[in-house]
Design an enzyme around this catalytic site. Sequence first.
Site, PDB file in Angstrom:
ATOM      1  N   ARG A  46       4.237   3.812  -2.412  1.00 28.58           N
ATOM      2  CA  ARG A  46       2.941   3.718  -1.736  1.00 28.58           C
ATOM      3  C   ARG A  46       1.846   3.769  -2.797  1.00 28.58           C
ATOM      4  NH1 ARG A  46       5.133   1.921   2.002  1.00 28.58           N
ATOM      5  NH2 ARG A  46       5.533   2.893   4.018  1.00 28.58           N
TER       6      ARG A  46
ATOM      7  N   HIS B  71       1.812  -5.921  -1.108  1.00 29.34           N
ATOM      8  CA  HIS B  71       2.721  -5.112  -0.276  1.00 29.34           C
ATOM      9  C   HIS B  71       3.751  -5.995   0.440  1.00 29.34           C
ATOM     10  CE1 HIS B  71       2.921  -1.021   1.985  1.00 29.34           C
ATOM     11  NE2 HIS B  71       4.105  -1.602   1.981  1.00 29.34           N
TER      12      HIS B  71
HETATM   13  C1  GLV Z   1       7.042  -0.808   3.842  1.00 30.32           C
HETATM   14  O1  GLV Z   1       6.229  -0.432   3.073  1.00 30.32           O
HETATM   15  C2  GLV Z   1       7.883   0.040   4.647  1.00 30.32           C
HETATM   16  O2  GLV Z   1       7.678   1.266   4.687  1.00 30.32           O
HETATM   17  O3  GLV Z   1       8.811  -0.507   5.277  1.00 30.32           O
END
Ligand code: GLV
Length: 317
Positions: A232, A280
């Site tokens: 994260r 992401h």
């Molecule tokens: C992506 O970041 C997830 O947590 O699947």
Amino acid sequence: MPDADVERAETLLHIGDPIRGRQWQTALPDLVPNLDVRQWPDIGDSATIRYLAAWNPPEGVFAALPNLEVVFSVGAGVDHIDFAAVPKFIPVIRMTEPGLTQGVVEYATFAVLALHRGMLRYFDLQRNADWIAAEAVPTSTRRVGVLGLGILGGAIARHLVTLSFPVSGWSRSARQIDGVTSFAGSAALPAFLAETDILVCILPLTSDTRGILGAEIFAALPQGASIVNIGRGDHLDEEALLSAMDDGHIAEAVLDVTRQEPLPPSHRFWNDPRILITPHIAGTTSVAGGATAIAENIRRYRSKMPLTGVVDRLAGY
Ligand code: GLV
């Protein structure tokens, strides 16, 4: 597994991407008999909602669902869920499905190979039409350390071993993975870092791990080490990274996650040739795999069998 008889009305409420919601509305009832799937905010009769599948449940939603029994995260992480708002008797399940794992393994492999082969420098040279080759070294001389050895970290470590990288992993408790040197607990962190040329962070975000990629960890890595963050954005102290790079101690970073997402156009990371940013995308839950994983747990729940992927609320993952 035989399906337990279900006589009462059961609804799964999906809160999130409406396209996935529509696909699950078709796929899930085929996998789980007597299940209605609704897409937020069209909740229908709230009394029938037993299951919630969400990434970032809006505030107040738990209080509006009086008969909720199981919460499914549609991603591997559960840091978007406010546990204080979820009644204690309701299990929260993190997503574990092969498509997500495969995506994360592909991304980590790409990032480690890009750093190993000096690709960030070549991307930068290309902008100036500069043809400057650097010598490549064998993978067997590049030590990769995976921070977080759960389902995703374990899969990454196993795959990197097949490319002949010396791989070690760090986790809270010791893990046994063939070919991977395991370090466990905070006392072992410095020894793990001291032998890591490329550090891959795939930790869950908890109060213990927030900001973990900071000055102390960077200083404990060997000179010239690089970072891959697929955990994260809040794992990373962004200023500490830039200053460790300016000092020449940390060489490069591949970041799939950032503190603010989307990363604002004015952010320094965008134009820093030492940093590769992606939006992401490392691992996303596949429609079919996600439906299968949720269906399997609903069948288990109906049959009063233990659920898989239950989050330990105290640990936060
Ligand atoms: C992506 O970041 C997830 O947590 O699947």
